[in-house]
Every structure is written in C-alpha cells, then in structure tokens.
Design a protein around this motif. Structure first.
Motif, PDB file in Angstrom:
ATOM      1  N   TYR A   1      -0.961   0.859  -3.458  1.00 36.11           N
ATOM      2  CA  TYR A   1      -0.311   2.115  -3.733  1.00 36.11           C
ATOM      3  C   TYR A   1      -1.400   2.401  -5.383  1.00 36.11           C
TER       4      TYR A   1
ATOM      5  N   VAL B   1      -5.544   1.410   1.877  1.00 42.48           N
ATOM      6  CA  VAL B   1      -4.770   1.626   2.364  1.00 42.48           C
ATOM      7  C   VAL B   1      -4.229  -0.065   3.535  1.00 42.48           C
TER       8      VAL B   1
ATOM      9  N   VAL C   1     -10.787   3.292  -0.598  1.00 44.37           N
ATOM     10  CA  VAL C   1      -9.379   3.983   0.233  1.00 44.37           C
ATOM     11  C   VAL C   1      -8.731   2.984   1.222  1.00 44.37           C
ATOM     12  N   PHE C   2      -9.768   2.870   1.982  1.00 42.10           N
ATOM     13  CA  PHE C   2      -9.640   1.921   3.435  1.00 42.10           C
ATOM     14  C   PHE C   2      -9.482   0.825   3.046  1.00 42.10           C
TER      15      PHE C   2
ATOM     16  N   LEU D   1      -1.821  -1.916   1.776  1.00 37.67           N
ATOM     17  CA  LEU D   1       0.033  -1.319   2.205  1.00 37.67           C
ATOM     18  C   LEU D   1      -0.344  -1.997   3.208  1.00 37.67           C
ATOM     19  N   VAL D   2      -0.609  -1.747   4.344  1.00 37.85           N
ATOM     20  CA  VAL D   2      -0.292  -2.416   5.908  1.00 37.85           C
ATOM     21  C   VAL D   2      -0.111  -4.354   5.362  1.00 37.85           C
TER      22      VAL D   2
ATOM     23  N   LEU E   1      -5.113   3.103  -3.719  1.00 38.37           N
ATOM     24  CA  LEU E   1      -4.622   4.385  -3.880  1.00 38.37           C
ATOM     25  C   LEU E   1      -4.687   5.809  -4.728  1.00 38.37           C
TER      26      LEU E   1
END
Length: 145
Positions: free
Chosen positions: A91, A37, A33-34, A40-41, A94
């Motif tokens: 995405y 993210v 999950v990290f 995405l960042v 995630l």
C-alpha cells in the motif's frame, strides 16, 4: 526523417534531465505500480496461506529430513505476519512513498528467502511465489526518484 517521441515512441532508457538526474519512463513507473499491486496480492495470499497452515496443516507436505524443518503452525504464523507486512508496505508503494520502496525491497527479499525455505512443503506455489517476488524486487530496484 525521424519522429519525435510520442505516446507510442517512448524511450526505453531513462531520459537525462537537468542536474544530472534521471527521469523514469512511463514503463518503469507502471512497473512500480504493478509491483505495489503484486505486493498487496502476495500479502493477501500469504495471509490466507498462513491461516491454512495454522488451521489445517495436514494440507501441506511433510518432509522429515529437511534441514530447515519447522512445525507447520510456526510456518503459518510466519506467512501470516509476512503477508500482513507485505500488504501494508505494498500500500505504501502504491501511495508513492519512498520508504515503501526501500522497506519493500528488504521485505520482498526476505519473503523470497522464506518461500525458498518453504519449497518442500508446497512446491508449486513456492516456485510461483519465488518468480513473483523476483519480479517485484527487480521492479522496485529499477525505479529512481
């Protein structure tokens, strides 16, 4: 006297389940999950980095004798496209899609190489991006279905 594994005593290695497969620990799932993210960042930052290189390429260093020298506008388009792809695949990671992890591994590995090649133009950011991409790559490779 031994305690049964509980929320504070999670096993550090994957736990065997019936059928010979392995189950992910909560830590491994959290790392994925990290990683999503962070993809995405990293994608959003890559988009911004690309826009800056296209619009104001005088903010970056120029290295006349670099072997992998491209026009900074070209680097801007490369970062913009890679950033958009990373955000899209992040995405997918995630959402838990298997295709997201597989494509994410390939895309993050490619982004790692691109940031290495971009190192002379923006050294500190490229080093930070290399470390982040290496961690994301490790987290995506650790997860098992």
């Amino acid at each position: 006297m031994t305690q049964a594994p509980g929320p504070l005593h999670e096993p550090s290695a994957p736990v065997p389940v019936s059928g010979g497969g392995r189950r992910n620990t909560a830590a491994v799932t959290g790392l994925v999950v990290f990683a999503g993210v962070m993809m995405l960042v990293d994608g959003l930052l890559g988009i911004f980095q690309g826009i800056v290189a296209i619009a104001r390429d005088d903010l970056y260093l120029t290295t006349p004798n670099y072997v992998f020298r491209f026009n900074l506008t070209t680097w801007g388009w490369i970062h913009l496209a890679m950033g958009a792809l990373l955000a899209l695949i992040g995405y997918g990671v995630l959402r838990g899609a298997a295709w997201g992890r597989v494509i994410g591994i390939a895309l993050v590995a490619l982004n790692l190489v691109l940031n290495f090649l971009f190192l002379p133009y923006y050294p500190l950011w490229s080093l930070a991006a290399l470390a982040m991409n290496a961690f994301v790559l490790w987290a995506l490779c650790t997860y098992r279905d």
